[in-house]
Motif scaffolding. Structure first.
Motif, PDB file in Angstrom:
ATOM      1  N   VAL A 100       0.847  -1.200   0.000  1.00 47.22           N
ATOM      2  CA  VAL A 100       0.000   0.000   0.000  1.00 47.22           C
ATOM      3  C   VAL A 100       0.882   1.250   0.000  1.00 47.22           C
ATOM      4  CG1 VAL A 100      -1.658   1.317   1.387  1.00 47.22           C
ATOM      5  CG2 VAL A 100      -1.989  -1.119   1.039  1.00 47.22           C
ATOM      6  N   LYS A 101       2.061   1.145   0.604  1.00 46.85           N
ATOM      7  CA  LYS A 101       2.985   2.286   0.665  1.00 46.85           C
ATOM      8  C   LYS A 101       3.375   2.769  -0.730  1.00 46.85           C
ATOM      9  CE  LYS A 101       5.120   0.619   4.921  1.00 46.85           C
ATOM     10  NZ  LYS A 101       6.373   0.099   5.502  1.00 46.85           N
ATOM     11  N   LEU A 102       3.423   1.871  -1.705  1.00 47.72           N
ATOM     12  CA  LEU A 102       3.833   2.230  -3.066  1.00 47.72           C
ATOM     13  C   LEU A 102       2.843   3.172  -3.731  1.00 47.72           C
ATOM     14  CD1 LEU A 102       5.014  -1.247  -4.385  1.00 47.72           C
ATOM     15  CD2 LEU A 102       6.353   0.521  -3.233  1.00 47.72           C
ATOM     16  N   CYS A 138       1.066   9.137  -4.102  1.00 45.54           N
ATOM     17  CA  CYS A 138      -0.211   9.791  -4.424  1.00 45.54           C
ATOM     18  C   CYS A 138      -0.560  10.872  -3.413  1.00 45.54           C
ATOM     19  CB  CYS A 138      -1.333   8.761  -4.526  1.00 45.54           C
ATOM     20  SG  CYS A 138      -1.234   7.770  -6.012  1.00 45.54           S
ATOM     21  N   LEU A 139      -0.157  10.667  -2.158  1.00 42.45           N
ATOM     22  CA  LEU A 139      -0.390  11.692  -1.137  1.00 42.45           C
ATOM     23  C   LEU A 139       0.359  12.975  -1.497  1.00 42.45           C
ATOM     24  CD1 LEU A 139      -1.717  12.208   1.676  1.00 42.45           C
ATOM     25  CD2 LEU A 139       0.496  11.590   2.649  1.00 42.45           C
ATOM     26  N   LEU A 140       1.623  12.838  -1.874  1.00 41.06           N
ATOM     27  CA  LEU A 140       2.414  14.018  -2.256  1.00 41.06           C
ATOM     28  C   LEU A 140       1.905  14.655  -3.542  1.00 41.06           C
ATOM     29  CD1 LEU A 140       6.012  12.810  -1.384  1.00 41.06           C
ATOM     30  CD2 LEU A 140       4.600  14.450  -0.134  1.00 41.06           C
ATOM     31  N   ALA A 141       1.632  13.829  -4.552  1.00 41.28           N
ATOM     32  CA  ALA A 141       1.138  14.369  -5.828  1.00 41.28           C
ATOM     33  C   ALA A 141      -0.211  15.049  -5.636  1.00 41.28           C
ATOM     34  CB  ALA A 141       1.035  13.255  -6.865  1.00 41.28           C
ATOM     35  N   CYS A 168      -6.210   2.573  -2.610  1.00 39.11           N
ATOM     36  CA  CYS A 168      -5.510   1.734  -1.626  1.00 39.11           C
ATOM     37  C   CYS A 168      -6.343   0.499  -1.272  1.00 39.11           C
ATOM     38  CB  CYS A 168      -5.165   2.537  -0.374  1.00 39.11           C
ATOM     39  SG  CYS A 168      -3.855   3.747  -0.632  1.00 39.11           S
ATOM     40  N   ALA A 169      -7.655   0.692  -1.122  1.00 41.92           N
ATOM     41  CA  ALA A 169      -8.540  -0.449  -0.839  1.00 41.92           C
ATOM     42  C   ALA A 169      -8.578  -1.410  -2.024  1.00 41.92           C
ATOM     43  CB  ALA A 169      -9.943   0.046  -0.506  1.00 41.92           C
ATOM     44  N   VAL A 220      -7.680   9.387   5.529  1.00 37.62           N
ATOM     45  CA  VAL A 220      -6.304   9.362   4.997  1.00 37.62           C
ATOM     46  C   VAL A 220      -5.300   9.456   6.138  1.00 37.62           C
ATOM     47  CG1 VAL A 220      -4.636  10.669   3.611  1.00 37.62           C
ATOM     48  CG2 VAL A 220      -6.916  10.192   2.706  1.00 37.62           C
ATOM     49  N   ILE A 221      -5.571  10.283   7.136  1.00 34.09           N
ATOM     50  CA  ILE A 221      -4.679  10.393   8.297  1.00 34.09           C
ATOM     51  C   ILE A 221      -4.637   9.066   9.059  1.00 34.09           C
ATOM     52  CG2 ILE A 221      -4.404  11.504  10.556  1.00 34.09           C
ATOM     53  CD1 ILE A 221      -5.490  14.092   9.165  1.00 34.09           C
ATOM     54  N   ILE A 222      -5.794   8.448   9.233  1.00 32.72           N
ATOM     55  CA  ILE A 222      -5.847   7.152   9.921  1.00 32.72           C
ATOM     56  C   ILE A 222      -5.079   6.100   9.126  1.00 32.72           C
ATOM     57  CG2 ILE A 222      -7.393   5.257  10.566  1.00 32.72           C
ATOM     58  CD1 ILE A 222      -9.425   7.480  11.387  1.00 32.72           C
ATOM     59  N   LEU A 223      -5.266   6.064   7.807  1.00 30.15           N
ATOM     60  CA  LEU A 223      -4.541   5.098   6.976  1.00 30.15           C
ATOM     61  C   LEU A 223      -3.039   5.327   7.074  1.00 30.15           C
ATOM     62  CD1 LEU A 223      -4.436   2.771   4.975  1.00 30.15           C
ATOM     63  CD2 LEU A 223      -4.834   4.427   3.135  1.00 30.15           C
ATOM     64  N   GLY A 224      -2.600   6.580   7.021  1.00 30.51           N
ATOM     65  CA  GLY A 224      -1.172   6.879   7.186  1.00 30.51           C
ATOM     66  C   GLY A 224      -0.659   6.439   8.546  1.00 30.51           C
TER      67      GLY A 224
END
Length: 170
Positions: free
Chosen positions: A49-51, A56-59, A82-83, A136-140
């Motif tokens: 998922v990190k890939l 995508c978070l930065l872009a 991600c899901a 998104v914060i929780i997933l991170g």
């Protein structure tokens, strides 16, 4: 709504996709506390998922800040992609038992393409933006926490070692 990518969006797509591919090998090349949080440390579905998540978070932050995307659709597409990675990875590797690199790379490219296409067409109400940002914060946070201490579940097991004991000539 018609989707018309411009040069900046295409450049971000290619850079994020290349960054995700590079992240796959980063921890092996430079093992450290920092790289283990952004790069897969094993071949588990969860680690992959990190890939998608970090590039995508930065872009998405860049494109949202420049007015290319609204925050809600971008955050929703990030969570959805991600899901989809976890679901498709589970289906391909755990259910069907496939182990084809070309299939994995194709899935990654397809999902990265979706991550950049969906924000333009995903109808997300503005009132959902806060909830999606929290997601998104929780997933991170889960990515960081479960890198330190992964649960003992199949989603977190190294797929290359799953049947190691069955292959031993005993």
């Amino acid at each position: 709504m018609k989707f018309r990518p411009d040069r900046e969006l295409l450049l971000c797509f290619f850079l994020a996709t290349a960054a995700g591919m590079g992240l796959h090998f980063l921890f092996d090349l430079w093992p450290s506390l920092l790289t283990e949080f952004i790069s897969p440390v094993n071949e588990s579905l969860w680690e992959h998922v990190k890939l998608i998540f970090w590039p995508c978070l930065l872009a998405g932050a860049w494109l949202t800040g420049r007015g290319k995307w609204r925050a809600g659709p971008w955050l929703g597409s990030l969570l959805l992609v991600c899901a989809l990675l976890l679901g498709a990875g589970w289906l391909l590797h755990r259910t069907l038992g496939t182990d084809a690199l070309a299939l994995d790379v194709s899935l990654y490219l397809l999902l990265m393409g979706l991550a950049f296409f969906l924000p333009a067409v995903l109808p997300v109400p503005e009132r959902w933006t806060g909830t999606l940002a929290a997601g998104v914060i929780i997933l991170g946070g889960l990515i960081v926490c479960w890198t330190i201490q992964p649960p003992n579940a199949a989603l977190f097991h190294d797929m290359t070692l799953t049947d190691a004991f069955l292959r031993l000539p005993c």
